[in-house]
Design a protein around this motif. Structure first.
Motif, short mmCIF file in Angstrom:
data_model
loop_
_atom_site.label_atom_id
_atom_site.label_comp_id
_atom_site.label_asym_id
_atom_site.label_seq_id
_atom_site.Cartn_x
_atom_site.Cartn_y
_atom_site.Cartn_z
N GLY A 97 -45.94 -36.07 -19.84
CA GLY A 97 -44.67 -35.96 -20.32
C GLY A 97 -44.14 -34.38 -20.60
N LEU A 98 -45.06 -33.40 -19.76
CA LEU A 98 -44.62 -32.12 -20.42
C LEU A 98 -44.31 -31.28 -19.40
CD1 LEU A 98 -47.58 -30.72 -22.78
CD2 LEU A 98 -44.89 -31.02 -23.19
N ALA A 99 -43.69 -31.90 -18.04
CA ALA A 99 -43.22 -30.99 -17.18
C ALA A 99 -42.43 -29.91 -17.18
CB ALA A 99 -42.71 -31.98 -16.20
N ASP A 100 -41.50 -30.18 -18.37
CA ASP A 100 -40.47 -29.14 -18.55
C ASP A 100 -41.13 -27.99 -19.60
OD1 ASP A 100 -41.00 -30.85 -20.92
OD2 ASP A 100 -38.91 -30.70 -21.36
N ARG A 101 -42.53 -28.04 -20.19
CA ARG A 101 -42.92 -26.89 -20.80
C ARG A 101 -43.91 -26.42 -20.22
NH1 ARG A 101 -41.02 -26.18 -25.77
NH2 ARG A 101 -39.84 -28.00 -26.59
#
Length: 354
Positions: free
Chosen positions: A138-142
Motif C-alpha cells: 500500500g505504498l506505491a504513491d510513496r
C-alpha cells in the motif's frame, strides 16, 4: 494437516561473559506449521529474540537441532550448510524490526531494491518487482519518499516490502509494532495477516503484548527466563491458561484487571447483599449462543446483574467473559451455579455477600 516448516528441538543458547555464564535459552522445542502466524510472547530478557535468531542462524545455538522445511540446518553442535547454501536459506527468511532499519539516504524504492542486489533478476525485472512490492504493502504513491518523509507505519511498510523482496517462505517480526501507535499497529497487523493469506507466508511474531497475539496469531508460545513455559493454540491458551505469567498476560490483553478495579468500587459490590455472589463467567464456542442467565432466572428465580462483558472471536471461535452479581435464595443460588457449570461455563466466585 499442514506440513512443518520450522522445527526447533532442545535448543540451548549459552553466553560466556567474563566470569558469568548466561543461559539465554534452555532446552526449548518449537514446531511451526507452514502458514501459521505463530506468536512468541514474554517480557524483555525472556529469550524470545535470541531463540528466533536461530531460525536463520544469525544466532548459533549451543546445543539442539534445527530443521527448516525438509533441511536440517544445525545438528550435532555445528551448522550443516556451507556458506553459499546458508546465504540461500537466509534469503527465504525475511525479518522486520521495531526500528525499521531503513537507510536514511535512500528512497522507499531504493530501500526495497537494495534487498535485490544479489538477485539474478535483470534491471527491468527488479524495477517491476519493487513496484509490485510497494503496491502490495500500500505504498506505491510513496516510492520516491525518503524515510524522514514517511510516518512510522509507512516506514514499517517499506521494511515489510524489503523483507518480501526475495520471496521468503518465513517472515520474522521482532517487536515490529512496538514503536507504533495503536491505530497504526492494527493496520500493520492487518497487512501481515493479509500477506499470510495471499502469499501463504509463515509469520513468526516476537512480542511482549498478548493483545497482538490475540489479534492475529493462531498459535502462541510463552517464554520466561529462557524457558518455554506454555504453548498451544491461541484459543486453548486464552480459554485455559495454566501458568501464572500467561494468566497475567491475558488479563492485561482482555482488560479484565482494569475493569475489576472499577467493579469493586461499585455500591452493589461494596455493600453486597447476603443472598448474592460476585462471579466471573468464562465461556467459549457454542456456549456463547445460549441464553444461560435468562435460563437460570426462569428455573431458579436467580437474577443476574451484569457488571462487565467482553466477547471476542479467536481462531473463528467466540470466546466471552462476564462479571455478574447473582442473587437468589441460598439453595437456588447453589443450583444456579451448578447449572451454569454444567452448561460448559467456567465459574469463579470472586466475592460472597456478608
Amino acid at each position: 494437516m499442514s506440513e512443518t516448516i520450522i522445527q526447533l528441538e532442545n535448543i540451548d543458547i549459552t553466553f560466556h561473559q567474563k566470569k558469568r555464564v548466561i543461559e539465554a535459552v534452555k532446552d526449548v522445542s518449537v514446531t511451526i506449521k507452514k502458514g501459521d502466524i505463530y506468536g512468541i510472547v514474554g517480557y524483555s530478557g525472556a529469550g524470545k529474540s535470541t531463540l528466533v535468531r536461530v531460525i536463520n542462524l544469525l544466532q548459533i545455538p549451543t546445543a539442539g537441532k534445527i530443521t527448516i522445511g525438509d533441511q536440517v540446518t544445525y545438528a550435532d553442535g555445528r551448522v550443516q550448510l556451507n556458506p553459499a547454501a546458508l546465504r540461500q536459506k537466509r534469503q527465504k527468511i525475511g525479518m522486520i524490526f521495531q526500528h525499521f532499519n531503513l537507510m536514511a539516504q535512500k528512497t522507499a524504492r531504493q530501500n526495497v531494491a537494495f534487498a535485490l542486489r544479489h538477485s539474478d533478476l535483470s534491471k527491468a525485472e527488479r524495477r517491476t518487482k519493487v513496484e509490485e512490492l510497494l503496491e502490495l504493502v500500500g505504498l506505491a504513491d510513496r516510492a520516491d519518499n525518503y524515510p524522514a518523509q514517511l510516518s512510522g507505519g509507512q516506514k514499517q511498510r517499506v521494511a515489510i516490502a524489503r523483507a518480501l523482496a526475495n520471496d521468503p517462505e518465513i517472515l520474522i517480526s521482532d517487536e515490529s509494532t512496538s514503536a507504533l501507535d495503536p491505530k497504526t499497529t492494527k493496520q500493520i497487523l492487518a497487512l501481515l495477516q493479509d500477506l499470510n493469506r495471499k502469499l501463504g507466508l509463515t509469520v513468526v511474531m516476537i512480542t511482549h503484548e498478548m493483545q497482538i497475539v490475540k489479534d492475529i496469531c493462531n498459535r502462541v508460545a510463552v517464554m520466561q527466563n529462557g524457558e518455554l513455559i506454555e504453548e498451544g493454540s491461541v484459543l486453548e491458551i486464552f480459554s485455559h491458561p495454566k501458568q501464572a505469567l500467561t494468566q497475567e498476560f491475558i488479563k492485561t490483553a482482555t482488560g479484565i484487571d482494569e475493569a475489576m478495579v472499577k467493579i469493586e468500587k461499585q455500591d452493589i459490590v461494596e455493600d453486597m447483599a447476603a443472598n448474592s455472589i460476585l462471579a466471573q463467567l468464562k465461556y467459549a464456542g457454542h456456549t456463547t449462543d445460549e441464553p444461560i442467565l435468562n435460563d437460570i432466572y426462569k428455573r431458579f428465580e436467580v437474577t443476574a446483574n451484569i457488571l462487565y462483558g467482553n466477547i471476542e472471536i479467536l481462531d473463528d471461535t467466540p470466546v466471552g467473559e462476564l462479571v455478574v452479581v447473582l442473587s437468589g435464595q441460598p439453595e437456588a443460588l447453589e443450583s444456579a451455579q451448578q447449572a451454569i457449570i454444567e452448561a460448559g461455563v467456567e465459574l469463579t466466585v470472586l466475592k460472597r455477600g456478608a
